[in-house]
Write an enzyme that holds these catalytic residues in place. Structure first.
Site, PDB file in Angstrom:
ATOM      1  N   HIS A 266     -36.748   6.815  23.754  1.00 56.98           N
ATOM      2  CA  HIS A 266     -38.321   6.928  23.366  1.00 56.98           C
ATOM      3  C   HIS A 266     -38.411   8.348  23.069  1.00 56.98           C
ATOM      4  CE1 HIS A 266     -42.902   5.876  24.105  1.00 56.98           C
ATOM      5  NE2 HIS A 266     -42.843   7.061  23.905  1.00 56.98           N
TER       6      HIS A 266
ATOM      7  N   TYR B 176     -48.965   2.291  18.697  1.00 53.21           N
ATOM      8  CA  TYR B 176     -49.939   1.995  19.625  1.00 53.21           C
ATOM      9  C   TYR B 176     -50.806   0.726  19.532  1.00 53.21           C
ATOM     10  CZ  TYR B 176     -50.395   6.262  22.796  1.00 53.21           C
ATOM     11  OH  TYR B 176     -50.028   7.182  23.688  1.00 53.21           O
TER      12      TYR B 176
ATOM     13  N   ASP C  12     -39.827  11.084  25.862  1.00 53.12           N
ATOM     14  CA  ASP C  12     -40.959  11.210  25.083  1.00 53.12           C
ATOM     15  C   ASP C  12     -41.026  12.477  24.103  1.00 53.12           C
ATOM     16  OD1 ASP C  12     -43.479  10.370  24.356  1.00 53.12           O
ATOM     17  OD2 ASP C  12     -44.487  10.646  26.028  1.00 53.12           O
TER      18      ASP C  12
HETATM   19 ZN    ZN Z   1     -46.547   6.768  24.954  1.00 49.36          ZN
END
Ligand code: ZN
Length: 388
Positions: free
Chosen positions: A62, A131, A284
């Site tokens: 990610h 998202y 992240d």
């Molecule tokens: Zn996220």
């Protein structure tokens, strides 16, 4: 170009003991107790690792390859992390995602950024979408993107239980997951929905509903950031018993925060007795990390970094964890879920993505696809526009 690595203490991730390895053409060609001397005409480079630990290159599942952020105005859009930001932390594979900003950032930009990293020597893939729903895509559908675009392996990070999400309904989530699943079947790719979890009280309820109300396999639903709230982490633990793989994020956690650090979360995961192959850790990286003062004002903008993975491993080892227990969450568990067969393991035929650790659990050398990127802790290769 042949490289012989002698006297490596190999964790594949399971312990293999002292081995020699022969590397050529981006792959591990041979591994065993002792490699006979090669003819001088082959001009192999020989590196004696003197018993240092050799682990698979880490897979960061990610990363905001294009840079993320943008949630505090246009000036908060994060620039893309450059090559050595990955390699100096032992990360040799990265999976890109779009996050909150799936308007000024695009799937096309994500794909081409992955390709740029590949040209520079890394391995990279990405998810389509971001998202929001309907998901941003390149070909017009999630199924089309996964089926047609070599780099795209799934969809995400689709936001749930978050004020920034599209507030997806159960039907919308099921439709999306079906697209990813079917495209995964068609291509042999991961075919997962990588789900960003926010701080919302609804937690993982929608995923539980999706599992009850469809024929989709549980592995298709892959929640991330599950350690951001302690109650959410407990929910995630119980999801692993029905087949979901959960992803822990290695973000900074303050002592008084209602969250688990990645190291604490992974320790708790092991203590819970949950299946050890259903947990992964990602960074992240490239995401925006606002730092706040006591009054809650943003005082500085930081950037998430893939180096957080190796820092998490080092923290766990310092606390007494065993390397073969810790490594799969950063290597083989990720490659199995994402169906990347040559990644996440050290074996004959696997990609020569190799990391050498020193005695204090720091990255000493890094090889990605058979080429040295870091020697003695110093990057040798840099991104095309990276300052060195
Ligand atoms: Zn996220």
């Amino acid at each position: 170009m042949l490289t012989v690595l002698r006297n490596a203490d190999v964790f594949a991730p399971e312990p293999k003991g002292r081995c020699d390895l022969l590397v050529g053409g981006e792959r591990v060609l041979w591994m065993g107790a002792s490699l006979a001397d090669l003819p001088a005409s082959l001009a192999a480079t020989i590196v004696d690792l003197e018993g240092m630990r050799l682990i698979p290159g880490l897979i960061d599942g990610h990363v905001h390859l294009t840079g993320g952020g943008g949630e505090a105005g246009p000036e908060s859009r994060v620039p893309p992390p450059m090559l050595s930001r990955y390699t100096r932390g032992g990360v040799t594979s990265a999976i890109g995602v779009l996050g909150t900003d799936d308007v000024t950032r695009s799937t096309a930009e994500l794909v081409v950024t992955a390709r740029a990293l590949i040209a520079e020597g890394l391995s990279a893939w990405c998810h389509t979408g971001g998202y929001h729903l309907p998901p941003t895509t390149l070909t017009g559908s999630v199924r089309g993107d996964i089926a047609q675009i070599d780099r795209i392996i799934g969809v995400g990070e689709v936001a749930l239980s978050d004020h920034r999400s599209s507030q997806p309904t159960l039907d919308e989530l099921l439709r999306l997951a079906s697209e990813a699943h079917v495209a995964g079947l068609m291509t042999g790719k991961a075919g997962i929905v990588h789900l960003h979890l926010g701080d919302g009280e609804r937690g993982l309820a929608l995923i539980r509903d999706a599992l009850v109300n469809s024929e989709l396999p549980a592995r298709v639903f892959n929640p991330t950031h599950v350690n951001r709230r302690k109650a959410l982490f407990d929910e995630a633990l119980s999801l692993t018993s029905v087949g979901c793989h959960i992803d822990i994020t290695a973000f900074p956690v303050a002592t008084d925060e209602d969250a688990w650090s990645a190291a604490a979360a992974l320790s708790r995961y092991f203590e819970s007795g949950a299946p050890r192959d259903r947990v992964t850790v990602s960074s992240d990286g490239g995401g925006c990390l606002p730092r706040f003062d006591d009054a809650g004002r943003v005082v500085q903008m930081g950037v998430g970094d893939s180096g957080a993975l190796m820092e998490t491993i080092a923290e766990l080892l310092r606390d007494g964890a065993a390397l073969p227990d810790v490594l799969p969450a950063f290597t083989s568990n990720v490659s199995r879920l994402l169906r990347l067969p040559h990644k996440g393991r050290i074996d004959v035929g696997s990609d020569a993505d190799l990391v050498v650790l020193d005695d204090s659990h720091q990255v000493r050398h890094v090889m990605a696809r058979g080429a040295w990127h870091v020697r003695d802790g110093v990057p040798l290769r840099f991104g095309t526009f990276e300052e060195r």
